[in-house]
Design a protein around this motif. Structure first.
Motif, PDB file in Angstrom:
ATOM      1  N   ASP A  44       0.712  -1.253  -0.090  1.00 41.24           N
ATOM      2  CA  ASP A  44      -0.066   0.067  -0.123  1.00 41.24           C
ATOM      3  C   ASP A  44       1.023   1.266  -0.025  1.00 41.24           C
ATOM      4  N   ARG A  45       0.474   2.122  -0.844  1.00 41.66           N
ATOM      5  CA  ARG A  45       1.269   3.681  -0.863  1.00 41.66           C
ATOM      6  C   ARG A  45       0.787   4.558   0.053  1.00 41.66           C
ATOM      7  N   ALA A  46      -0.156   4.353   0.846  1.00 43.87           N
ATOM      8  CA  ALA A  46      -0.809   5.129   1.879  1.00 43.87           C
ATOM      9  C   ALA A  46      -0.795   4.472   3.248  1.00 43.87           C
ATOM     10  N   PRO A  48      -1.754   2.479   6.323  1.00 45.20           N
ATOM     11  CA  PRO A  48      -0.773   1.988   7.052  1.00 45.20           C
ATOM     12  C   PRO A  48       0.482   1.341   6.566  1.00 45.20           C
ATOM     13  N   TYR A  49       0.667   1.734   5.279  1.00 51.18           N
ATOM     14  CA  TYR A  49       1.804   1.015   4.439  1.00 51.18           C
ATOM     15  C   TYR A  49       1.921  -0.697   4.477  1.00 51.18           C
ATOM     16  N   THR A  50       0.874  -1.255   4.540  1.00 53.56           N
ATOM     17  CA  THR A  50       0.720  -2.637   4.623  1.00 53.56           C
ATOM     18  C   THR A  50       1.246  -3.288   3.211  1.00 53.56           C
ATOM     19  N   ALA A  51       2.118  -4.280   3.695  1.00 55.37           N
ATOM     20  CA  ALA A  51       2.800  -5.231   2.565  1.00 55.37           C
ATOM     21  C   ALA A  51       2.327  -6.647   2.614  1.00 55.37           C
ATOM     22  N   ARG A  52       1.924  -7.208   1.416  1.00 53.18           N
ATOM     23  CA  ARG A  52       1.198  -8.564   1.611  1.00 53.18           C
ATOM     24  C   ARG A  52       2.039  -9.422   0.493  1.00 53.18           C
ATOM     25  N   ILE A  53       2.317 -10.812   0.955  1.00 52.74           N
ATOM     26  CA  ILE A  53       2.896 -11.591  -0.276  1.00 52.74           C
ATOM     27  C   ILE A  53       1.879 -12.494  -0.405  1.00 52.74           C
ATOM     28  N   PHE A  54       1.938 -12.920  -1.782  1.00 49.12           N
ATOM     29  CA  PHE A  54       1.068 -14.048  -2.119  1.00 49.12           C
ATOM     30  C   PHE A  54       1.722 -14.984  -2.850  1.00 49.12           C
TER      31      PHE A  54
END
Length: 131
Positions: A44-46, A48-54
């Motif tokens: 996410d660029r906004a 809370p800047y969450t990063a996800r790996i799939f």
């Protein structure tokens, strides 16, 4: 998107080399332990800047792509999930990302982004335990 394939859906191509080579002349490619379409990382660029790996990749039609030998199953909610043939492994270092950090426990990521303990072997059909 990350993987060893050089096809257009892959943004970052990763290859295996035999460890211990002292210079580029000695580097050899071995049978890859990296899936053709290994994983997709979404950030996410906004706040809370969450990063996800799939785990798994997406083909040119944006459909999930898993190899024939990949472990697949249906979750209790009816949604299909699976693991790449060789697995997508992550490790969060103990102490965070600092000079004092130490290796943490390796975990495996599923197609749906769930986190599992490691399988008995990287290509085993039986998934680890949900973490």
């Amino acid at each position: 998107q990350v993987g060893r394939s050089t096809e257009s859906p892959i943004d970052f191509v990763v290859t295996d080399t035999i460890s211990g080579s002292q210079n580029n002349d000695e580097t050899q490619i071995t049978q890859s332990t990296i899936s053709r379409f290994a994983c997709r990382i979404v950030c996410d660029r906004a706040p809370p800047y969450t990063a996800r790996i799939f785990a798994a990749g997406f083909d040119s039609s944006k459909n999930i792509f898993l190899g024939e030998k990949a472990a697949k199953w249906k979750n209790p909610d009816g949604q299909m999930d699976g693991l790449t043939t060789n697995g997508v492994l992550v490790m969060h270092p103990k102490g965070g990302f600092t000079e004092e950090s130490r290796p943490g426990v390796w975990r495996e990521i599923s197609v749906c982004g769930d986190v599992y303990t490691l399988r008995e072997t990287r290509s085993a059909q039986q998934r680890g335990k949900l973490v």
